[in-house]
Design an enzyme around this catalytic site. Structure first.
Site, short mmCIF file in Angstrom:
data_model
loop_
_atom_site.label_atom_id
_atom_site.label_comp_id
_atom_site.label_asym_id
_atom_site.label_seq_id
_atom_site.Cartn_x
_atom_site.Cartn_y
_atom_site.Cartn_z
CD GLU A 38 1.42 -35.82 8.62
OE1 GLU A 38 0.40 -36.11 8.61
OE2 GLU A 38 2.37 -34.38 7.48
CG LEU A 39 2.07 -40.41 12.39
CD1 LEU A 39 1.76 -41.65 12.49
CD2 LEU A 39 0.49 -39.67 12.62
CG HIS A 40 9.41 -38.11 16.14
ND1 HIS A 40 9.40 -36.60 16.69
CD2 HIS A 40 10.05 -38.96 16.34
CE1 HIS A 40 10.94 -36.99 17.28
NE2 HIS A 40 10.62 -38.34 17.07
CG ASP A 41 7.78 -33.17 15.41
OD1 ASP A 41 8.62 -33.43 16.32
OD2 ASP A 41 8.26 -32.86 14.70
CB ALA A 42 0.94 -36.01 16.44
#
Length: 272
Positions: A38-42
């Site tokens: 989920e860090l990819h779209d933070a």
């Protein structure tokens, strides 16, 4: 903390100066399907930065190259390392490699009293909010952020750099510890601009923007343990904006002057 990834070229290739998007994709492959996916779209700093593939230059089959990946969370590095070790094919655009070795290194700016130099291995992105343009004497008729350039003076650059590191401190350090803006003195003692340049950056799949970046050498003297923590945070998380795109990666230069009686503790690495 950072990973040092040794690569071996599988074929001749022309060095791709705009390889950051492909390199980022190869590193993110290791986080896919994990709790860190989920860090990819933070929409905030994620405490991850990485170098370019170095040394720079066209590649011949069998050549050795290196990539450094830094993070504030060792578990993120562990997930990337496990993926790379399991799947040693490391193709970055038209540059095919195999992973030879993955090790960890822990660069440190040194104990209080240490003097040294940090150099940006990749370009630094600093943007000035349009509502602050008047404060810095910058002409601006639009509502878009303004890319920092030398004619804007060092003041907005230093302010935005500190504000950005403050945000990372809030995200990745204990609440009771003071952030960079809560301490007296600049983050760095010397700001030596190497160059500014414009480069197209693929900010997401199929979306490209032109960023104005700058490369620097920063001289420092570690004032106390808090200052040491701030500088080391910059080593782990990167400086400036969009570090997860491969911007603002820092290296400790080899030469440093430790205070008398201090033990060696300044790790060195490359990546330019």
């Amino acid at each position: 903390m950072r990973l040092l990834i040794r690569l071996r070229a599988d074929a001749d290739a022309v060095y791709d100066n705009s390889h950051f998007h492909e390199l980022r994709g190869r590193l993110w492959k290791g986080l896919r399907g994990t709790e860190y996916d989920e860090l990819h779209d933070a929409d905030q700093p994620i405490g991850l930065s990485f170098s370019n593939i170095f040394p720079w230059g066209d590649i011949e089959e069998g050549d050795e190259r290196t990539v450094l990946v830094a993070a504030t969370d060792q578990d993120v590095l562990r997930a990337i390392a496990e993926s790379i070790i399991t799947d040693r094919e490391f193709n970055v655009g038209e540059m095919p490699f195999r992973v030879e070795e993955v090790t960890t290194v822990a660069p440190d700016v040194g104990e209080p009293g240490t003097r040294g130099t940090l150099e940006t291995g990749t370009g630094v992105l600093v943007r000035i909010p349009p509502w602050q343009a008047d404060e810095y004497g910058i002409e601006n008729d639009g509502d878009e952020a303004i890319f920092w350039q030398p004619e804007h003076s060092l003041r907005p650059f230093k302010t935005q750099l500190e504000n950005n590191l403050d945000k990372k401190h809030e995200l990745f350090c204990d609440d009771h510890l003071p952030g960079p803006s809560e301490r007296d003195g600049d983050l760095f003692d010397e700001y030596d601009l190497i160059k500014t340049f414009a480069v197209p950056v693929e900010v997401t799949q199929g979306v490209e923007m032109t960023y104005v970046l700058s490369k620097w050498r920063f001289g420092y003297r570690v004032r106390d343990d808090h200052h040491r923590r701030h500088l080391n945070l910059a080593l782990d998380a990167g400086i400036g904006e969009r570090n997860a795109l491969g911007l603002g990666f820092l290296n400790v230069q080899k030469e440093s002057k430790r205070p008398p009686g201090a033990s060696p503790g300044v790790a060195t690495d490359g990546g330019h």
